[in-house]
Motif scaffolding. Structure first.
Motif, PDB file in Angstrom:
ATOM      1  N   THR A  15      37.538   4.988  16.531  1.00  0.00           N
ATOM      2  CA  THR A  15      39.080   5.423  16.609  1.00  0.00           C
ATOM      3  C   THR A  15      39.947   5.360  14.802  1.00  0.00           C
ATOM      4  O   THR A  15      40.629   6.549  14.877  1.00  0.00           O
ATOM      5  N   ARG A  16      39.617   4.144  14.414  1.00  0.00           N
ATOM      6  CA  ARG A  16      39.593   4.323  12.689  1.00  0.00           C
ATOM      7  C   ARG A  16      39.234   4.457  11.822  1.00  0.00           C
ATOM      8  O   ARG A  16      38.233   4.520  11.774  1.00  0.00           O
ATOM      9  N   PRO A  17      39.718   4.898  10.522  1.00  0.00           N
ATOM     10  CA  PRO A  17      39.159   5.545  10.004  1.00  0.00           C
ATOM     11  C   PRO A  17      37.968   4.919   9.141  1.00  0.00           C
ATOM     12  O   PRO A  17      37.192   5.875   8.807  1.00  0.00           O
ATOM     13  N   LEU A  36      35.122   5.754  11.382  1.00  0.00           N
ATOM     14  CA  LEU A  36      34.997   6.888  12.054  1.00  0.00           C
ATOM     15  C   LEU A  36      34.125   7.664  11.003  1.00  0.00           C
ATOM     16  O   LEU A  36      34.363   7.635   9.692  1.00  0.00           O
ATOM     17  N   ARG A  37      33.199   8.535  11.441  1.00  0.00           N
ATOM     18  CA  ARG A  37      32.253   9.329  11.063  1.00  0.00           C
ATOM     19  C   ARG A  37      32.801   9.846  10.068  1.00  0.00           C
ATOM     20  O   ARG A  37      33.708  11.061  10.714  1.00  0.00           O
ATOM     21  N   GLU A  38      32.992  10.387   9.032  1.00  0.00           N
ATOM     22  CA  GLU A  38      33.688  11.327   7.885  1.00  0.00           C
ATOM     23  C   GLU A  38      33.759  12.468   7.822  1.00  0.00           C
ATOM     24  O   GLU A  38      31.730  13.159   8.700  1.00  0.00           O
ATOM     25  N   SER A  54      33.950  13.772  11.118  1.00  0.00           N
ATOM     26  CA  SER A  54      33.586  14.354  12.741  1.00  0.00           C
ATOM     27  C   SER A  54      34.899  13.044  13.398  1.00  0.00           C
ATOM     28  O   SER A  54      35.481  12.171  13.004  1.00  0.00           O
ATOM     29  N   THR A  55      34.967  13.720  14.775  1.00  0.00           N
ATOM     30  CA  THR A  55      36.269  13.011  15.219  1.00  0.00           C
ATOM     31  C   THR A  55      35.325  12.489  16.703  1.00  0.00           C
ATOM     32  O   THR A  55      35.633  12.044  17.596  1.00  0.00           O
ATOM     33  N   ASN A  56      33.555  12.555  17.312  1.00  0.00           N
ATOM     34  CA  ASN A  56      33.871  11.394  17.727  1.00  0.00           C
ATOM     35  C   ASN A  56      33.327  10.415  17.324  1.00  0.00           C
ATOM     36  O   ASN A  56      33.640  10.123  16.529  1.00  0.00           O
ATOM     37  N   PRO A  57      33.174   9.362  18.531  1.00  0.00           N
ATOM     38  CA  PRO A  57      33.830   7.955  18.139  1.00  0.00           C
ATOM     39  C   PRO A  57      32.158   7.207  18.342  1.00  0.00           C
ATOM     40  O   PRO A  57      31.579   6.722  17.689  1.00  0.00           O
ATOM     41  N   SER A  69      30.348   5.324  14.562  1.00  0.00           N
ATOM     42  CA  SER A  69      30.093   5.194  12.878  1.00  0.00           C
ATOM     43  C   SER A  69      29.070   6.069  11.628  1.00  0.00           C
ATOM     44  O   SER A  69      28.446   6.955  12.205  1.00  0.00           O
ATOM     45  N   SER A  73      28.150   3.315  17.939  1.00  0.00           N
ATOM     46  CA  SER A  73      28.652   3.848  19.384  1.00  0.00           C
ATOM     47  C   SER A  73      29.536   2.884  20.814  1.00  0.00           C
ATOM     48  O   SER A  73      29.314   2.086  20.524  1.00  0.00           O
TER      49      SER A  73
END
Length: 413
Positions: free
Chosen positions: A207-209, A212-214, A216-219, A221, A315
């Motif tokens: 959940t950290r920037p 986290l994949r740019e 995307s809000t899915n958890p 990387s 993930s």
């Protein structure tokens, strides 16, 4: 009158203790019989839930042969489909597609072998490492971070990813060994807690920037760079990668270490008889830490196989259930490197063939979990019987305390 002698434990007893086991069955034959028995009972369960068997069972007493034949067809067709999905599919139109199931088995078996070796080496030291799941997750997280943030040439980048995964898993396992050595905390409790901590820590990181994949809000990387990925071992369309070679190399190394090195002898000595090992001058507490660091590093390499081999990104489910399946792999492999390697191949075949079995025959994939559980049960039964016989043969305390002189009647009184 004879003088009683006292038996002082020595490290010479290590080999005897390691090779001791039930006299009524060979240690090498026991896993084979466990697999056969589990497959047989699994076949019975498949037949019991098959619709054709149920229909033929309605007139069993008039024509019992129909029920037996239907049960045989149901079980054999399910296992045949599993074989097609795990080893070789003769119905495929090309040889490349015929051997594709075998490559899938090797791909799935890679993290099982590496994590299984981590559990097995802990078993050899007398430690019950059930924390491989958490060690895989931490190793995968650290490997993924190095994989998608650093920009390096191919050999160096992949090597650093491998080292990072091993360090992550080693640190997570070393915590267990350190607490065991310093405080006497039971490794089972500690590893269970660390499994939960690792799972929630990875979920938080996703959940950290930074993870986290740019866009995307899915958890999930970002994917690791191409330079951090294992090359395909046989090329497309196969998924088999060089991580399998790492698993083979790790198996050979662990075998050499356990059987040809001083540290391996110390590990076996601590696991067979800690008192004898301490009497011989071996630092048992230090051995616990070293073993758990090595066990965690091996499980961390399993995380690397997922990150750089099959999943290519981090993930929450990257470890799947490999860490828990590794326990059964190590048990089935009798905690030996070769046995663990073969058991990993077997369980990889189960996982790879389960989907084909369900697709072709409609048999639920959960039957594979039942077979795996039965294998563990049959592996555990002989030691339980041996312990029960020893307890039964042990003299009663009251009889042992009875005086050696006097009449039998007085002794009984």
């Amino acid at each position: 009158m004879t003088t009683p002698t006292t038996n002082t434990p020595t490290v010479n007893a290590v080999e005897e203790l390691e090779t001791s086991g039930p006299k009524w069955i060979g240690s090498a034959l026991q896993p084979v019989l466990a697999i056969i028995a589990a497959l047989f009972l699994g076949g019975v369960l498949i037949a019991a839930t098959d619709e054709r068997v149920a229909r033929s069972a309605s007139y069993f007493f008039s024509r019992p042969g129909d029920t037996v034949a239907a049960a045989w067809r149901a079980a054999s067709s399910a296992y045949e489909a599993m074989f097609y999905g795990a080893v070789f599919n003769p119905n495929a139109d090309t040889f490349a597609r015929q051997i594709y199931p075998l490559t899938e088995t090797l791909t799935v078996a890679t993290p099982l072998i590496l994590a299984g070796l981590g559990v097995a080496i802990a078993f050899r030291a007398g430690l019950f490492n059930i924390g491989a799941q958490g060690q895989i997750l931490i190793g995968a997280a650290l490997a993924a971070y190095v994989g998608f943030t650093w920009s390096l040439p191919m050999p160096l980048h992949l090597l650093l990813v491998i080292i990072a995964g091993a360090i992550g898993g080693g640190i997570w396992g070393g915590i267990v060994g350190l607490l065991k050595a310093r405080t006497g905390a039971h490794e089972v409790i500690v590893t269970i807690m660390l499994n939960y901590i690792a799972a929630n820590l990875v979920a938080y990181l996703l959940t950290r920037p930074a993870f986290l994949r740019e866009g995307s809000t899915n958890p999930v990387s970002p994917p690791v760079a191409d330079t951090a990925q294992f090359p395909l071992l046989l090329g497309a369309p196969y998924r088999l990668h060089w991580g399998f070679v790492v698993a083979v190399a790790a198996t050979v190394f662990i075998w050499w270490m356990l059987n040809r090195s001083t540290i391996g002898f110390e590990i076996r000595a601590v696991g067979s008889n800690p008192r004898a090992a301490k009497t011989a001058g071996i630092n048992v507490t230090k051995g616990f830490v070293v073993v758990m660091v090595m066990a965690g590093a091996l499980a961390g390499l399993a995380g690397v196989a997922q990150i750089s081999g099959t999943e290519r990104s981090l993930s929450a489910g990257v470890a799947a259930s490999f860490g828990f399946d590794a326990i059964t792999v190590a048990l089935l492999g009798r905690s030996t490197p070769l046995g663990t390697f073969l058991a990993g191949l077997l369980y990889g075949g189960f996982r790879a063939g389960a989907v084909t079995m369900q697709t072709m025959t409609g048999t639920n994939v959960d039957i594979v979990l039942v077979v795996q559980s039965l294998i563990v049960l049959f592996i555990a039964l002989p030691p339980l019987f041996t312990a029960a016989r020893r307890k039964k043969a042990r003299p009663d305390k009251k009889q042992a305390a009875a005086p050696s002189t006097g009449t039998a009647k007085e002794a009984q009184a």
